[in-house]
Scaffold this active site. Structure first.
Site, PDB file in Angstrom:
ATOM      1  N   ARG A 124     -11.686  10.251  10.203  1.00  0.00           N
ATOM      2  CA  ARG A 124     -11.803  11.715  10.648  1.00  0.00           C
ATOM      3  C   ARG A 124     -12.316  12.578   9.625  1.00  0.00           C
ATOM      4  O   ARG A 124     -12.799  13.779   9.928  1.00  0.00           O
ATOM      5  CB  ARG A 124     -10.371  12.042  11.180  1.00  0.00           C
ATOM      6  CG  ARG A 124      -9.213  12.143   9.984  1.00  0.00           C
ATOM      7  CD  ARG A 124      -7.859  12.254  10.611  1.00  0.00           C
ATOM      8  NE  ARG A 124      -7.762  13.316  11.424  1.00  0.00           N
ATOM      9  CZ  ARG A 124      -6.844  13.620  12.412  1.00  0.00           C
ATOM     10  NH1 ARG A 124      -5.617  12.467  12.196  1.00  0.00           N
ATOM     11  NH2 ARG A 124      -6.602  14.380  13.034  1.00  0.00           N
TER      12      ARG A 124
ATOM     13  N   VAL B  90      -9.146   8.802  15.441  1.00  0.00           N
ATOM     14  CA  VAL B  90      -8.804   7.522  15.816  1.00  0.00           C
ATOM     15  C   VAL B  90      -7.630   7.505  17.135  1.00  0.00           C
ATOM     16  O   VAL B  90      -7.422   6.631  17.830  1.00  0.00           O
ATOM     17  CB  VAL B  90      -8.371   6.581  14.827  1.00  0.00           C
ATOM     18  CG1 VAL B  90      -9.174   6.182  13.884  1.00  0.00           C
ATOM     19  CG2 VAL B  90      -7.038   7.085  14.265  1.00  0.00           C
TER      20      VAL B  90
ATOM     21  N   GLU C 193       6.197  -7.305  -8.572  1.00  0.00           N
ATOM     22  CA  GLU C 193       5.069  -6.450  -9.002  1.00  0.00           C
ATOM     23  C   GLU C 193       5.565  -5.483 -10.212  1.00  0.00           C
ATOM     24  O   GLU C 193       6.381  -5.049 -10.153  1.00  0.00           O
ATOM     25  CB  GLU C 193       4.394  -5.525  -8.048  1.00  0.00           C
ATOM     26  CG  GLU C 193       3.950  -6.205  -6.666  1.00  0.00           C
ATOM     27  CD  GLU C 193       3.399  -5.427  -5.697  1.00  0.00           C
ATOM     28  OE1 GLU C 193       2.597  -5.766  -5.084  1.00  0.00           O
ATOM     29  OE2 GLU C 193       4.049  -4.198  -5.659  1.00  0.00           O
TER      30      GLU C 193
ATOM     31  N   HIS D 121       5.277 -10.500   4.778  1.00  0.00           N
ATOM     32  CA  HIS D 121       4.647 -11.589   4.145  1.00  0.00           C
ATOM     33  C   HIS D 121       5.258 -12.954   3.805  1.00  0.00           C
ATOM     34  O   HIS D 121       4.870 -14.135   4.153  1.00  0.00           O
ATOM     35  CB  HIS D 121       3.800 -11.076   2.943  1.00  0.00           C
ATOM     36  CG  HIS D 121       2.884  -9.914   3.140  1.00  0.00           C
ATOM     37  ND1 HIS D 121       1.736 -10.069   3.686  1.00  0.00           N
ATOM     38  CD2 HIS D 121       2.836  -8.936   2.300  1.00  0.00           C
ATOM     39  CE1 HIS D 121       1.107  -8.925   3.723  1.00  0.00           C
ATOM     40  NE2 HIS D 121       1.623  -8.110   2.645  1.00  0.00           N
TER      41      HIS D 121
END
Length: 466
Positions: free
Chosen positions: A42, A87, A205, A229
């Site tokens: 957009r 969208v 992480e 995951h």
């Protein structure tokens, strides 16, 4: 398939992973001749085409420096286009897709909250036969939303043309667990409760929020990492052997394993899960603010940045073996691995030796490596023991390499490493009782200093949960 449409073309996922992966494939000559990549978003520029091209070139310079300048220039002038669209608006999406004469690959690099309206728009557009839709996980936000998305998709596409993406399955080291298990006679006979003590699947992480509050503060570490995951990596590690690595056989065995994972009761969630979020701290030389003080975060949500859960598999192979899944942000070091801990020998003849450390098979990411720890005689005294590590390194990969595999499979129509509808729903079946227990306050939200060790955070959480 010669037309790829990326919805969310100016987002972080596209900049960091999708465009670099496509550029690398383009440079290597692995994309179809005449392919067009259309970015849809957009966002508007005074000159849309040149504005998007500058964005792509900047992305490639920052995230794909190994791609030659000549290949980058050809990519943005000959292959990539930009079209502006909302969208969530069907007419806008239809306009952006025109002409719709040939099948397209529609890639939804979007937040889960806008999946449904975007899919409604694509349904209304009437995609040409043979079109494919790729959807980034998390797939939905709970079981009900995942079921709703599946019903919507199946109204206008067959399951074989739907690709629910988990890029962890395409990261080079992780599928290696299947080769280690099913292609080595020395390991598969030991792959059960008789010889394995526990399995740990970790993703820790050093990165903190890094400007992703808009997504992460609504998802949290459990949905972002474990549900999304690590459950998939658990399936690869624990599933029964498929008769062949064909998409149906492999995915059937993964779903069988997912269905065997025991749903935790509220009391089990209290003792077998940990949730926490980082406070102020230091990682290396970098000062990290508390998560609650990060820009865009709503502290009242109580979003966790660290999550651990211990799961059980109710089948003959794994009865009694704990599977520990852990993921977190702003920790002391990076650790992405599957670690299979074997049981100690039932009798130790080395009377003068301390208890030997267990044998552990590790499949690691960053550096990409597989190792096996073994106990051997000490170098100075034959009655002492020491542990050695046998290992092999994989060829180094660029961080977006998994998405190169993803795009090749998408363009070739190979669904093997993608998530099937029932599998996506089963992952939420396992996850929902845990999230419900957390929402009800049965598991306290702890705090750890940024830069803490992941094992220590988990240990302190388990002590509280006992």
């Amino acid at each position: 398939m010669k037309r790829v449409v990326i919805f969310g073309a100016t987002g972080d996922l596209t900049a960091r992973y999708l465009i670099p992966a496509l550029a690398k494939l383009y440079e290597a000559g692995r994309l179809p001749d005449g392919i067009k990549i259309i970015g849809v978003d957009r966002r508007g520029w005074k000159n849309d085409k040149n504005g998007f091209r500058r964005l792509v070139l900047d992305s490639l310079e920052r995230h794909a420096g190994s791609v030659s300048a000549a290949a980058r220039a050809r990519l943005v002038t000959e292959v990539i286009e930009y079209r502006r669209a909302d969208v969530t608006d069907a007419e806008s999406v239809i306009s952006a897709l025109e002409p719709l004469a040939e099948p397209i690959l529609a890639y939804l690099a979007l937040p889960p909250a806008v999946f449904a309206p975007t899919l409604e728009a694509l349904k209304k557009a009437g995609l040409p036969e043979g079109s494919r839709i790729a959807i980034e996980k998390p797939f939905g936000v709970n079981l009900e939303s995942a079921q709703s998305l599946n019903r919507l998709l199946h109204e206008f596409l067959p399951e074989k043309n739907i690709y629910r993406i988990d890029h962890f399955l395409a990261w080079q080291p992780f599928p290696t667990i299947m080769g280690l298990r099913f292609a080595n006679g020395i390991l598969e006979p030991l792959w059960d409760r008789n010889y394995i003590e526990r399995v740990e699947i970790l993703w820790e992480e050093t990165l903190a929020l890094e400007g992703r509050a808009g997504y992460f503060d609504h998802a949290g570490a459990f949905k972002d990492l474990i549900q999304n995951h690590l459950l998939q990596l658990m399936c690869l590690t624990a599933m029964e052997a498929p008769t062949a690595l064909h998409r149906r056989n492999l995915r059937d065995r993964k779903v069988d394993l997912m269905r065997a994972i025991r749903r935790l009761s509220p009391e089990e969630a209290r003792g077998q899960t940990v949730r926490a979020r980082y406070g102020t701290g230091k990682i290396g030389e970098k000062e990290i603010p508390a998560y609650a003080d990060e820009e865009g975060v709503d502290p009242s949500r109580g979003t966790e940045t660290f999550a651990e859960v211990t799961l059980a598999v109710d089948n003959l192979r794994w009865a009694g073996v704990p599977f520990v899944l852990r993921g977190g942000k702003a920790l002391s070091g990076f650790k992405g691995e599957i670690a299979v801990h074997f049981k100690p020998v039932p009798h130790l003849a080395f009377q003068r030796a301390d208890d030997p450390r267990p044998n552990v098979l590790r499949v690691r990411l960053g550096p990409d490596r597989v190792t096996l720890s073994l106990n051997v005689n000490g170098p100075h005294d034959p009655f002492d023991l020491e542990q050695i590590e046998l290992g092999a390194d994989f060829a180094p990969q660029e961080f977006f390499a998994a998405y190169q595999r993803v795009f090749l499979d998408l363009l070739e129509g190979n669904t093997t490493l993608f998530i099937r509808a029932d599998e996506a729903e089963e992952a939420w079946r396992v996850s929902e009782p845990i999230l419900q227990a957390w929402e009800e306050g049965l598991v306290p939200l702890l705090e750890y200093p940024a830069g803490a060790d992941g094992h220590s955070v988990a240990r302190s959480g388990r002590a509280v949960g006992v």
